[in-house]
Design an enzyme around this catalytic site. Structure first.
Site, PDB file in Angstrom:
ATOM      1  N   HIS A 364       0.921  -1.159  -0.163  1.00 37.83           N
ATOM      2  CA  HIS A 364       0.267   0.292  -0.006  1.00 37.83           C
ATOM      3  C   HIS A 364       1.150   1.337   0.254  1.00 37.83           C
ATOM      4  CE1 HIS A 364      -3.068  -3.027   2.658  1.00 37.83           C
ATOM      5  NE2 HIS A 364      -3.049  -3.025   1.364  1.00 37.83           N
ATOM      6  N   ARG A 507      -9.549   1.062 -13.826  1.00 41.18           N
ATOM      7  CA  ARG A 507      -9.496  -0.080 -13.264  1.00 41.18           C
ATOM      8  C   ARG A 507     -10.173  -0.631 -11.671  1.00 41.18           C
ATOM      9  NH1 ARG A 507      -4.132  -2.358 -11.750  1.00 41.18           N
ATOM     10  NH2 ARG A 507      -4.010  -1.542  -9.761  1.00 41.18           N
ATOM     11  N   CYS A 677       1.283  -1.119 -19.543  1.00 39.45           N
ATOM     12  CA  CYS A 677       0.860  -0.422 -18.353  1.00 39.45           C
ATOM     13  C   CYS A 677       1.846  -0.580 -17.699  1.00 39.45           C
ATOM     14  CB  CYS A 677      -0.455  -0.450 -18.023  1.00 39.45           C
ATOM     15  SG  CYS A 677      -0.058   0.432 -16.774  1.00 39.45           S
TER      16      CYS A 677
END
Length: 747
Positions: A364, A507, A677
């Site tokens: 994260h 996304r 990507c």
């Protein structure tokens, strides 16, 4: 009050306190201490070995061995009995040292006449500083009281070493936090920067390790533990009633806080002559040593709980809480063992860089750091024990090297490197509004990756043509509960407004693997990266996915909407996900809400299986984006979180390029727009090769757009393709050397 070690340890510590109070330089003071310990314990020898570097111990002081060996005798970790104590962090007590496994005779010390050996680690909170040894001619085992007493003294030596009590002639005597230090870690976000240290959780410094009045220390300890228990109870009462896992963690906290054994062991330390703070640290160090030896992850986690409680207790005892009085520097580089995304977002863009002892490239914190374009280095072992607030620090986020308190020569070389990068950035800024058009006339679309509103200004400053990937999971990761549909719709709407007429690819929620939501029950999976994650979670638990899709449709409010589903591994998964979105479109239409003016539904190609999917997949998808990070790790069977293997496999490997070419051909055959990507898209040489094999759109972090555009504008793709084809035909494993050689000669 415990009595079992008073006769040895308290006596020893009382004399030690007197010795430390006397004036003298580092070596003189250390010599005085070894003489004192030998005399008080009735041994012929007392020696102190300190780490010269992470792998080497140096004899720094001795009473009883040959004085000429001081600062000359050195041992590797694991070498001899002293090295064995350093390696295991465990005491070694033997009455027949020459017969002990691993014994090494060092003739320069004259130690062959001593049979008995007792060595204990000098360490502070898991940080190894050295080894304290006593020896005697007679062959005898030292008593438990003597072992405990020497451990207590070693702990005090560790504290005094940290406080700089032994700064002197020998290099190994230099105080911690004063010497230049170099750390190596893993690059999680590239960038070169310098600044001054800001510790996320400042270390507690114990300035008085030896107690004058044990009764006073016992009373202080009792009051601090009572205060700790009250704070844990308050945390438990404030916890959400429905969050069973959080309640379980806090119940474990309360269990430890009320543990009689924990309290008794700390009281024993006070009984031995330690201050309350030093007694807590001694037990905390022992717990960390036990933690390293426990194979069970659950038990290790519980020991982490005890470690955290010890830190809380130390802050109560010392008064060194969150408000330490230190002023955050103007150019802070954050140092932490680990950090959550919410805490990192609180710091925002004020940080110049981040260094973590733990973490992973997909954590994260790494995701947020990339979103904020802050250089991040992870897995920098021991840096939290070495760095202090305000220390000068330089980060090479390209090589994964950290210079702490650098010398002048390092500073000058580093500043030269930063100046060269600044010059390059000015060059990139001059072509910001120009297209990424190659010398042969081909234009490559360059898009940026994002995940926060704070990213959107980079659309203008970087020259990106749009957002090729907007990570929607960050809004879920930084909250303690599932965000509401209205909150998400408002956020997505602001993103679209900030992007203006530029396309944003949203996304859908990519959770699981290394991205576990705080309110999501962790899955006990042997290989989470290939487990229950991303679209698999969405299809199995469609409630959250439907809510997110509704939020996206409402955010569009009549504008263009582009949605991409992550981690598609087979045609049916994409069909089902696509059907979910189309049903939500129908539902919003029935409710009379505005529909997107244009709807694009795409998929991320992150598994090799999709490269071989039926033609219908490519026909059904409005666009496809190759997720390079995951595709590469699955193609090479190399975990990108594992430093031992992740760098062994090159993106420009001929096999991987052949896979990418196959995907390019399949998309060309069905007229399906395709982009790449990932981290590799932002590396100029890789980007050039991708363009040469037919990719016409790349998505990367904003800071990479300038360097990639600069490379493409100087290149002829036909020439690059010829170099790639010739290298492949020659049978090489990677085309990189050939491409690099061509670029050097071309320039």
């Amino acid at each position: 009050m415990p009595e079992r070690t008073e006769s040895v340890s308290r006596n020893l510590l009382r004399h030690l306190r007197t010795a430390l109070a006397e004036p003298g330089q580092g070596q003189e003071r250390l010599d005085r201490i070894t003489t004192l310990i030998a005399g008080q314990m009735g041994t012929d020898v007392c020696s102190v070995y300190l780490f010269r570097d992470p792998d080497t111990l140096e004899l720094c002081a001795t009473e009883g061995l040959n004085p000429g060996a001081v600062h000359k005798t050195r041992l590797r970790v694991g070498e001899g009995l002293v090295g064995r104590v350093a390696k295991t962090s465990q005491p070694l007590n033997t009455g027949n040292a020459p017969q002990e496994r691993g014994f090494r005779y060092m003739p320069e010390t004259g130690e062959e006449v001593f049979s008995s050996f007792l060595g204990v680690p000098i360490q502070r909170l898991g940080e190894r500083l050295g080894v304290l040894v006593v020896q005697a001619r007679e062959g005898r085992q030292y008593s438990d009281d003597e072992v405990y007493a020497l451990e207590v003294v070693a702990m005090v030596l560790a504290e005094m070493t940290e406080l700089g009590a032994f700064v002197g002639e020998g290099e190994a005597l230099s105080a911690l936090h004063q010497r230049p230090a170099i750390f190596r870690g893993t690059v999680a976000q590239e960038g070169v920067t310098e600044g001054h240290v800001w510790l996320h959780e400042p270390r507690v410094v114990v300035t008085t390790p030896i107690a004058e009045d044990p009764q006073v220390e016992l009373r202080r300890m009792g009051e601090a533990i009572d205060q700790l228990r009250v704070s844990v109870d308050e945390m438990l009462n404030a916890a959400p009633g429905g969050d069973k896992e959080q309640l379980q963690v806090l119940e474990a906290y309360r269990m430890f806080a009320n543990s009689r054994g924990w309290k008794r062991r700390m009281e024993e330390g006070i009984g031995a002559g330690l201050s309350a703070e030093a007694a807590v640290e001694k037990e905390q160090s022992a717990a960390r040593t036990r933690m390293q030896m426990v194979p069970d992850p659950y038990l290790r986690e519980r020991l982490h709980d005890l470690d955290d409680l010890s830190n809380r207790l130390l802050r109560i005892l010392t008064g060194q809480g969150e408000d330490t009085g230190a002023e955050r520097p103007a150019d802070p580089i954050l140092i932490a063992r680990n950090i959550g995304p919410g805490e990192l977002l609180d710091y925002g863009r004020s940080l110049r860089g981040i260094v973590l002892e733990e973490g992973s490239v997909g954590s994260h914190a790494a995701v947020v750091a990339r979103a904020l374009s802050i250089p991040l280095i992870i897995n920098a072992g021991r840096i939290t024990t070495e760095a202090l607030n305000g220390d000068h620090i330089m980060l090479d986020g390209e090589q994964g090297i950290i210079h702490l308190r650098p010398e002048e020569t390092v500073i000058n070389a580093f500043k030269d490197k930063m100046a060269m990068q600044a010059k390059a950035q000015r060059r990139y800024a001059s072509i910001r509004k120009e297209p990424a058009k190659t010398l042969c006339g081909t234009t490559i679309a360059l898009h940026m990756n994002a995940g926060l509103m704070a990213d959107l200004p980079s659309l203008q400053s970087s020259g990106a043509e749009g957002v090729g990937l907007f990570r929607t999971e960050l809004q879920f990761l930084v909250r303690s509960k599932v965000p509401r549909r209205g909150e998400l719709a408002a956020l997505y709407s602001r993103v679209m407004e900030a992007a203006g007429d530029k396309r944003v690819v949203f996304r859908t929620l990519d959770i699981g693997s290394d991205k576990v939501l705080p309110y999501m029950k962790p899955q006990d999976e042997p290989n989470p990266a290939m487990g229950w994650r991303a679209i698999r979670v969405g299809l199995d638990k469609p409630g959250v996915m439907r809510m997110q899709l509704q939020a996206l449709i409402r955010a569009a409010n009549g504008r263009r909407l582009t949605v991409m589903f992550p981690f598609i591994a087979q045609l049916d998964e994409f069909r089902l996900a696509r059907d979910h979105l189309l049903r939500e479109i129908e539902r919003e239409d029935r409710l009379g809400r505005p529909l997107p003016s244009k709807l694009e539904i795409g998929a991320m190609l992150e598994t090799p299986s999709v490269a071989f999917a039926p033609r219908q997949f490519y026909e059904l998808a409005d666009f496809i984006s190759i997720g390079g990070n995951d595709l590469k790790q699955f193609f090479f069977a190399a975990d990108r979180e594992n430093e031992r293997v992740r760098r062994r496999y090159d993106t420009l490997n001929v096999s991987f390029l052949s896979l990418l070419e196959q995907i390019v051909e399949r998309c060309r055959d069905t007229d399906t727009p395709l982009s790449f990507c990932g981290e590799d898209a932002g590396r100029p040489v890789e980007a050039l090769c991708f363009a040469a094999i037919g990719l016409r759109a790349l998505s990367m972090r904003p800071a990479s757009i300038g360097p990639v555009k600069h490379m493409l504008r100087k290149a002829n793709l036909a020439e690059a393709r010829a170099v790639i084809d010739a290298a492949r035909a020659s049978g090489v494993q990677s085309v990189r050397p050939a491409v690099m050689d061509w670029l050097r000669h071309r320039d």
